[in-house]
Design a protein around this motif. Structure first.
Motif, PDB file in Angstrom:
ATOM      1  N   ASP A  51      42.004  53.876  39.901  1.00  0.00           N
ATOM      2  CA  ASP A  51      42.169  53.619  38.470  1.00  0.00           C
ATOM      3  C   ASP A  51      41.976  52.149  38.202  1.00  0.00           C
ATOM      4  OD1 ASP A  51      42.740  56.211  38.199  1.00  0.00           O
ATOM      5  OD2 ASP A  51      44.931  55.960  38.179  1.00  0.00           O
ATOM      6  N   SER A  52      41.177  51.840  37.211  1.00  0.00           N
ATOM      7  CA  SER A  52      41.038  50.451  36.777  1.00  0.00           C
ATOM      8  C   SER A  52      42.138  50.124  35.792  1.00  0.00           C
ATOM      9  CB  SER A  52      39.674  50.225  36.113  1.00  0.00           C
ATOM     10  OG  SER A  52      39.560  51.019  34.960  1.00  0.00           O
ATOM     11  N   PRO A  53      42.543  48.876  35.668  1.00  0.00           N
ATOM     12  CA  PRO A  53      43.637  48.512  34.780  1.00  0.00           C
ATOM     13  C   PRO A  53      43.357  48.817  33.327  1.00  0.00           C
ATOM     14  CG  PRO A  53      43.140  46.713  36.315  1.00  0.00           C
ATOM     15  CD  PRO A  53      42.065  47.721  36.446  1.00  0.00           C
ATOM     16  N   ASP A  54      42.077  48.737  32.932  1.00  0.00           N
ATOM     17  CA  ASP A  54      41.756  48.934  31.522  1.00  0.00           C
ATOM     18  C   ASP A  54      41.637  50.395  31.138  1.00  0.00           C
ATOM     19  OD1 ASP A  54      41.715  46.248  31.097  1.00  0.00           O
ATOM     20  OD2 ASP A  54      39.558  46.038  31.470  1.00  0.00           O
ATOM     21  N   LYS A  82      44.343  41.393  32.633  1.00  0.00           N
ATOM     22  CA  LYS A  82      45.676  41.782  33.095  1.00  0.00           C
ATOM     23  C   LYS A  82      46.623  42.027  31.916  1.00  0.00           C
ATOM     24  CE  LYS A  82      45.014  41.699  37.499  1.00  0.00           C
ATOM     25  NZ  LYS A  82      45.167  42.940  38.305  1.00  0.00           N
ATOM     26  N   ARG A  83      46.498  41.201  30.894  1.00  0.00           N
ATOM     27  CA  ARG A  83      47.367  41.376  29.723  1.00  0.00           C
ATOM     28  C   ARG A  83      47.087  42.703  29.012  1.00  0.00           C
ATOM     29  NH1 ARG A  83      47.090  40.591  24.426  1.00  0.00           N
ATOM     30  NH2 ARG A  83      44.959  39.781  24.555  1.00  0.00           N
ATOM     31  N   ARG A  84      45.806  43.039  28.879  1.00  0.00           N
ATOM     32  CA  ARG A  84      45.464  44.320  28.242  1.00  0.00           C
ATOM     33  C   ARG A  84      45.959  45.499  29.070  1.00  0.00           C
ATOM     34  NH1 ARG A  84      40.497  41.699  27.004  1.00  0.00           N
ATOM     35  NH2 ARG A  84      39.547  42.660  28.837  1.00  0.00           N
ATOM     36  N   ALA A  85      45.861  45.362  30.408  1.00  0.00           N
ATOM     37  CA  ALA A  85      46.340  46.446  31.272  1.00  0.00           C
ATOM     38  C   ALA A  85      47.838  46.660  31.098  1.00  0.00           C
ATOM     39  CB  ALA A  85      46.015  46.127  32.731  1.00  0.00           C
ATOM     40  N   ASN A 105      48.461  48.414  27.848  1.00  0.00           N
ATOM     41  CA  ASN A 105      48.137  49.842  27.926  1.00  0.00           C
ATOM     42  C   ASN A 105      49.227  50.633  28.623  1.00  0.00           C
ATOM     43  OD1 ASN A 105      45.699  49.382  26.655  1.00  0.00           O
ATOM     44  ND2 ASN A 105      44.554  49.153  28.573  1.00  0.00           N
ATOM     45  N   ILE A 106      49.926  49.975  29.565  1.00  0.00           N
ATOM     46  CA  ILE A 106      51.024  50.657  30.257  1.00  0.00           C
ATOM     47  C   ILE A 106      52.256  50.728  29.361  1.00  0.00           C
ATOM     48  CG2 ILE A 106      52.607  50.509  32.218  1.00  0.00           C
ATOM     49  CD1 ILE A 106      50.310  49.240  33.810  1.00  0.00           C
ATOM     50  N   ARG A 107      52.502  49.651  28.614  1.00  0.00           N
ATOM     51  CA  ARG A 107      53.696  49.612  27.765  1.00  0.00           C
ATOM     52  C   ARG A 107      53.579  50.533  26.558  1.00  0.00           C
ATOM     53  NH1 ARG A 107      54.192  43.043  27.679  1.00  0.00           N
ATOM     54  NH2 ARG A 107      54.971  42.764  29.811  1.00  0.00           N
ATOM     55  N   GLU A 108      52.355  50.715  26.059  1.00  0.00           N
ATOM     56  CA  GLU A 108      52.176  51.500  24.841  1.00  0.00           C
ATOM     57  C   GLU A 108      52.650  52.948  25.009  1.00  0.00           C
ATOM     58  OE1 GLU A 108      51.403  51.901  20.913  1.00  0.00           O
ATOM     59  OE2 GLU A 108      51.331  50.059  22.115  1.00  0.00           O
ATOM     60  N   PRO A 109      52.258  53.668  26.080  1.00  0.00           N
ATOM     61  CA  PRO A 109      52.788  55.032  26.238  1.00  0.00           C
ATOM     62  C   PRO A 109      54.299  55.068  26.378  1.00  0.00           C
ATOM     63  CG  PRO A 109      50.901  54.689  27.670  1.00  0.00           C
ATOM     64  CD  PRO A 109      51.270  53.355  27.118  1.00  0.00           C
ATOM     65  N   LYS A 110      54.895  54.040  27.030  1.00  0.00           N
ATOM     66  CA  LYS A 110      56.343  54.015  27.174  1.00  0.00           C
ATOM     67  C   LYS A 110      57.024  53.894  25.820  1.00  0.00           C
ATOM     68  CE  LYS A 110      56.478  52.144  31.861  1.00  0.00           C
ATOM     69  NZ  LYS A 110      56.939  51.023  32.730  1.00  0.00           N
ATOM     70  N   LYS A 111      56.421  53.117  24.920  1.00  0.00           N
ATOM     71  CA  LYS A 111      56.987  52.993  23.582  1.00  0.00           C
ATOM     72  C   LYS A 111      56.920  54.326  22.842  1.00  0.00           C
ATOM     73  CE  LYS A 111      55.927  48.087  23.001  1.00  0.00           C
ATOM     74  NZ  LYS A 111      55.141  47.094  22.216  1.00  0.00           N
ATOM     75  N   ARG A 112      55.804  55.040  23.030  1.00  0.00           N
ATOM     76  CA  ARG A 112      55.655  56.326  22.344  1.00  0.00           C
ATOM     77  C   ARG A 112      56.605  57.383  22.893  1.00  0.00           C
ATOM     78  NH1 ARG A 112      49.022  56.641  22.440  1.00  0.00           N
ATOM     79  NH2 ARG A 112      48.638  54.870  21.024  1.00  0.00           N
TER      80      ARG A 112
END
Length: 434
Positions: free
Chosen positions: A188-191, A243-246, A249-256
């Motif tokens: 998996d790529s970070p983006d 790295k910041r975008r990755a 992207n990880i934090r966004e699903p956790k917020k949802r």
């Protein structure tokens, strides 16, 4: 390509100068230091510009400043200017008094200061050092020889820069090939994170593997020695952004995934809750007929992070998105309620007037009267003409009274018959006596 927006200015990521000549023509001072600007452009129409600061960028030559007629100070500290002969473009800026070039490769050239002093006659200060009259005379005498040396050193520097650009291009291609290889092998790529498996154990194992891979990639990137060039600065910026975008992207699903709090049940029952875990007090002010809530929010919490909602039967306060909800003992008036912050403690104080009913008002007024009577005796002045009963004994008019009409029409006396005669007969045919 990064354009000048409020978000970019805050994050220091401007990569190209655009729209300044259309939106900000009356600028006098412009600070653009510590960005990724590779070229001076689109500032030639800023006729009133007096000070331009583009220190700590990726600029390699001085150009496109001829139109800045009022330019007095130019700061190009810590860029990558190797074409020292490009300072000749500043001859048109007749008001230029201060120039900063320290930290650029050209300052290492033999004869650097003499060349600049002899080229720009209008300069008063170069790299914060005043130009003496004797220094300028000497620089002008040696100008032809110094100019020839500068040209030779420029050519050598340009060849070196060409090799650095080739090396940077090769490194970028290698990174692209590695990413393509990882995607083919299924990493998996970070983006672009792939779908996670349903099993919790699998999720944890995959997360641990990804963390190890990211740590190895970071270590490899930061420990690899590289030259300080415009390309390396840009590459570092791209890596950090990736790295910041990755992480985003990880934090966004956790917020949802956060479950919403149940504030009102399906039956319509309002629940009491204190998610922010704050101390509070609810006071019933009967004297002023109101309810007061004192919520102990943090003293240094910004008021914009508080959202107060007063309803007839309950109050809800969102503290940084976390709900505090309380059912009120009596119905209140939301429109007349007010919320304030204490200047000393920072507490949120909400004052909510009660809804008064007719029976409550009557009972309250009677209680107030009883309290007054029991507490002290009040003496009242009574106007007999308004409050006394009529005197029944004086219904019959007196025997003699003075008329109340105008003076000319007043009779001398009005005589009434005290007693009626028993033998008196009223004959209608007899005319009245005059």
């Amino acid at each position: 390509v990064g354009r000048i927006t409020e978000d970019l200015v805050r994050r220091r990521e401007i990569e190209k100068l655009e729209h300044l000549d259309k939106w900000c023509r009356d600028l006098k001072i412009l600070y653009l230091q510590n960005n990724l600007i590779p070229k001076i452009e689109n500032v030639g129409k800023l006729k009133k510009l007096e000070y331009l600061n583009v220190a700590l960028n990726n600029i390699e030559r001085i150009e496109n400043l001829e139109g800045c007629e009022e330019l007095k100070k130019l700061d190009l500290t810590a860029n990558f200017i190797g074409e020292l002969s490009s300072v000749e473009s500043l001859k048109c800026n007749i008001h230029l008094k201060e120039l900063f070039l320290m930290g650029n490769p050209c300052t290492a050239f033999e004869g650097y200061r003499e060349f600049v002093v002899a080229t720009l006659h209008q300069l008063k200060y170069l790299d914060s050092k005043e130009i003496e009259r004797s220094e300028r005379i000497k620089a002008l005498q040696n100008y032809p020889e110094v100019k020839w040396k500068i040209r030779e050193q420029e050519q050598a520097y340009l060849l070196k820069r060409a090799r650095e650009k080739e090396e940077a291009q090769r490194r970028m291609q290698e990174r692209k090939d590695e990413k393509q290889m990882d995607s083919k092998l299924g990493f998996d790529s970070p983006d672009s994170p792939q779908e996670k498996p349903n099993h919790a154990e699998g999720d944890g194992e995959q997360e641990r593997c990804r963390t190890v891979e990211n740590d190895d990639e970071d270590r490899k990137f930061w420990e690899e020695p590289t030259l300080y060039t415009p390309e390396s600065r840009l590459e570092t910026h791209r890596y950090i952004e990736e790295k910041r975008r990755a992480k985003d992207n990880i934090r966004e699903p956790k917020k949802r995934e956060k479950t919403a709090w149940t504030l009102v049940t399906a039956e319509g029952k309002v629940l009491n809750m204190n998610v922010p875990k704050l101390h509070f007090s609810l006071k019933d002010d009967e004297e002023n007929n109101q309810i007061i809530l004192d919520l102990a929010v943090y003293r240094h919490l910004d008021t914009s992070l508080l959202d107060v909602d007063v309803q007839p039967t309950y109050i809800r306060v969102l503290v940084k998105g976390k709900p505090f909800q309380l059912v009120l003992p009596e119905e209140v008036k939301p429109d007349s309620s007010c919320a304030k912050r204490s200047q000393t403690t920072g507490h949120l104080v909400v004052t909510m007037p009660k809804v008064c009913k007719i029976g409550d008002i009557t009972q309250r007024s009677l209680n107030q009267k009883t309290t007054r009577r029991s507490g002290q005796v009040e003496k009242l002045e009574v106007d007999p003409s308004k409050y006394s009963f009529p005197d029944v004994t004086k219904i019959i008019q007196e025997n003699e009274r003075t008329g109340q009409g105008p003076i000319k029409l007043q009779p001398q006396k009005v005589t009434d018959v005290k007693k009626s005669c028993v033998d008196f007969e009223n004959d209608e045919d007899v005319p009245p006596l005059i």
